[in-house]
Enzyme design. Structure first.
Site, PDB file in Angstrom:
ATOM      1  N   ARG A  92      18.986 -20.721  -3.113  1.00  0.00           N
ATOM      2  CA  ARG A  92      19.912 -21.726  -3.665  1.00  0.00           C
ATOM      3  C   ARG A  92      20.754 -21.257  -4.840  1.00  0.00           C
ATOM      4  O   ARG A  92      21.966 -21.472  -4.854  1.00  0.00           O
ATOM      5  CB  ARG A  92      19.168 -23.020  -4.020  1.00  0.00           C
ATOM      6  CG  ARG A  92      18.484 -23.692  -2.842  1.00  0.00           C
ATOM      7  CD  ARG A  92      19.363 -23.783  -1.646  1.00  0.00           C
ATOM      8  NE  ARG A  92      18.794 -24.604  -0.585  1.00  0.00           N
ATOM      9  CZ  ARG A  92      19.274 -24.655   0.639  1.00  0.00           C
ATOM     10  NH1 ARG A  92      20.322 -23.922   0.979  1.00  0.00           N
ATOM     11  NH2 ARG A  92      18.717 -25.419   1.548  1.00  0.00           N
ATOM     12  N   ASP A 121      16.569 -29.205  -3.459  1.00  0.00           N
ATOM     13  CA  ASP A 121      17.759 -28.367  -3.351  1.00  0.00           C
ATOM     14  C   ASP A 121      18.951 -28.928  -4.112  1.00  0.00           C
ATOM     15  O   ASP A 121      19.747 -28.178  -4.671  1.00  0.00           O
ATOM     16  CB  ASP A 121      18.090 -28.117  -1.880  1.00  0.00           C
ATOM     17  CG  ASP A 121      17.070 -27.185  -1.240  1.00  0.00           C
ATOM     18  OD1 ASP A 121      16.552 -26.319  -1.977  1.00  0.00           O
ATOM     19  OD2 ASP A 121      16.777 -27.323  -0.051  1.00  0.00           O
ATOM     20  N   SER A 173      14.314 -30.952   9.892  1.00  0.00           N
ATOM     21  CA  SER A 173      15.350 -30.350   9.075  1.00  0.00           C
ATOM     22  C   SER A 173      14.905 -28.911   8.853  1.00  0.00           C
ATOM     23  O   SER A 173      13.757 -28.656   8.465  1.00  0.00           O
ATOM     24  CB  SER A 173      15.444 -31.097   7.744  1.00  0.00           C
ATOM     25  OG  SER A 173      16.028 -30.258   6.792  1.00  0.00           O
TER      26      SER A 173
HETATM   27  N1  ARG Z   1      10.445 -27.570   0.323  1.00  0.00           N
HETATM   28  C1  ARG Z   1      11.197 -26.383   0.297  1.00  0.00           C
HETATM   29  C2  ARG Z   1      11.747 -26.122  -1.088  1.00  0.00           C
HETATM   30  O1  ARG Z   1      11.832 -27.000  -1.862  1.00  0.00           O
HETATM   31  C3  ARG Z   1      12.276 -26.352   1.337  1.00  0.00           C
HETATM   32  C4  ARG Z   1      13.343 -27.416   1.234  1.00  0.00           C
HETATM   33  C5  ARG Z   1      14.337 -27.433   2.373  1.00  0.00           C
HETATM   34  N2  ARG Z   1      13.682 -27.626   3.619  1.00  0.00           N
HETATM   35  C6  ARG Z   1      14.285 -27.921   4.779  1.00  0.00           C
HETATM   36  N3  ARG Z   1      13.534 -28.021   5.807  1.00  0.00           N
HETATM   37  N4  ARG Z   1      15.566 -28.089   4.872  1.00  0.00           N
HETATM   38  O2  ARG Z   1      12.097 -25.026  -1.420  1.00  0.00           O
END
Ligand code: ARG
Length: 389
Positions: A92, A121, A173
């Site tokens: 990110r 995120d 997702s």
């Molecule tokens: N829980 C993970 C994090 O906070 C992944 C978040 C995004 N997950 C997703 N399936 N889009 O880093």
């Protein structure tokens, strides 16, 4: 017209974001960072333009991701809550950094992302943007729009002719990069459900994993993995190669109940074979080459490191200071670790290092023993002395 640069993945959320931002009167420029995405650049461009973007920037950031993010993580052994290799979290700040760069280049005053208002995120994106470019305003369509479920989003996408891959039956997702795949949502939200077969992304289920022991030999130089089975690879290729080998052996799939930054407990499945293989080998080489005080202190740093990265505090003096400390420790972490992979297990098979602190002459119970037992008596007396009343 107001211009906005959207961090675009090609998935359901960001595809709907383009249309929504256009309806709000924005000229939407997309930016796609390739950290190991499932979409080809041609595909991404087609999708973005079809969904209404005026322009798209696509950057292959895999090298930068590996060198400046993954490698730092690996040296720090920064597992979050003891079980998450931070594959999504590490990507990110890198994406946000380039997003801001594109916004500056395009003279846009706004950036946008497709993260939900309940997740980590959004925090990582916006904290990074706020640190690197406080003058740019971030818009988070998913926090504002009226679509309240993925089912509704799919309907919205269909209405607007947006190409998507999610279906109502498979509502996961997914976030994917070279360091791992994160899978959440759908049936996984019920903790009483064992993950269904269709939640497997690329790691083989144990029953279908190779029924053969696979050896991998990893050479590290100052904490960095440089050779796999005797052959030199760039970090990106080495990771990609290990992902393939590990996945066929059922390695690196974890089912995690984790604590989000926003206070929610959530369940996520991760598939990260290369990350687990490299983490295990690196940790083992450290056990061989670092003294006990460094190891213990490094554990504390690693834990704190994982927490700040998880929270999106990558571009901070604390993280940089941790890296300085960690890097200093890595000057000894050179050597070879051989692992045996078998059906989800990673077993240590061999450890070799010119900086080894293991001395067989001291450890042995057999012949050649050089440990002076007379030292033990005095040592025990002194160690217990402060506690005697
Ligand atoms: N829980 C993970 C994090 O906070 C992944 C978040 C995004 N997950 C997703 N399936 N889009 O880093």
């Amino acid at each position: 017209m107001k211009k906005i640069v959207l961090a675009y993945s090609g998935g359901l959320d960001t595809s709907c974001c383009i249309q929504w931002l256009k309806d709000k009167g924005f000229d939407v420029v997309c930016f796609s960072a390739n950290l190991g995405s499932e979409f080809s650049p041609v595909d991404l461009k087609k999708r973005a333009i079809k969904s209404g973007a005026s322009k798209i920037y696509i950057k292959d950031l895999r090298e930068e991701f590996a060198k400046d993010y993954i490698l730092k993580w690996l040296k720090a052994d920064a597992l979050y809550e003891g079980k998450y290799v931070l594959s999504t979290s590490l990507g990110r700040p890198l994406i946000a950094k380039h997003l801001v760069d594109v916004a500056k280049k395009e003279k846009a005053q706004f950036v946008a992302h497709g993260c939900t208002g309940k997740g980590n995120d959004q925090v990582r994106f916006e904290v990074t943007c706020a640190i690197l470019a406080p003058q740019i305003k971030t818009i988070a369509p998913l926090r504002e729009w009226e679509l309240s479920s993925r089912e509704e989003e799919i309907e919205y996408a269909k209405e607007h002719n947006i190409t998507i891959t999610a279906t109502k039956e498979k509502l996961y997702s997914i976030d994917k990069n070279i360091w791992g795949v994160s899978v959440e949502g759908g049936a996984l939200e019920d903790l009483a459900n064992e993950p269904a077969q269709n939640s497997y992304y690329f790691v083989k289920p144990l029953a279908k994993a190779l029924d053969k022991e696979i050896y991998v030999e990893l050479d590290f130089v100052k904490g960095e993995p440089v050779r796999l089975n005797g052959k030199a690879y760039s970090l990106v290729s080495l990771i990609e190669k290990l992902n393939k080998i590990g996945a066929s052996c059922g390695i690196g799939r974890t089912d995690c109940l984790e604590d989000r930054v926003v206070g929610i407990k959530s369940r996520e499945i991760y598939e990260a074979p290369a990350a687990w293989i490299l983490y295990t080998a690196h940790k083992e080489l450290e056990a061989l080459t670092l003294d006990r005080e460094i190891l213990a202190f490094k554990d504390i740093i690693g834990q704190k490191y994982s927490q700040i990265v998880y929270q999106g505090l990558w571009f901070t003096a604390l993280r940089e200071s941790f890296d300085a400390f960690v890097n200093e420790t890595q000057k000894y972490v050179t050597g070879k670790i051989v692992l045996k992979l078998y059906r989800g297990n990673i077993v240590i098979a061999k450890r070799v290092s010119e900086n080894s602190l293991y001395k067989k002459a001291f450890a042995t119970y057999g012949e050649g023993d050089k440990f002076d037992r007379t030292m033990a008596e005095g040592f025990i007396k002194i160690l217990s002395m402060p506690y005697q009343r």
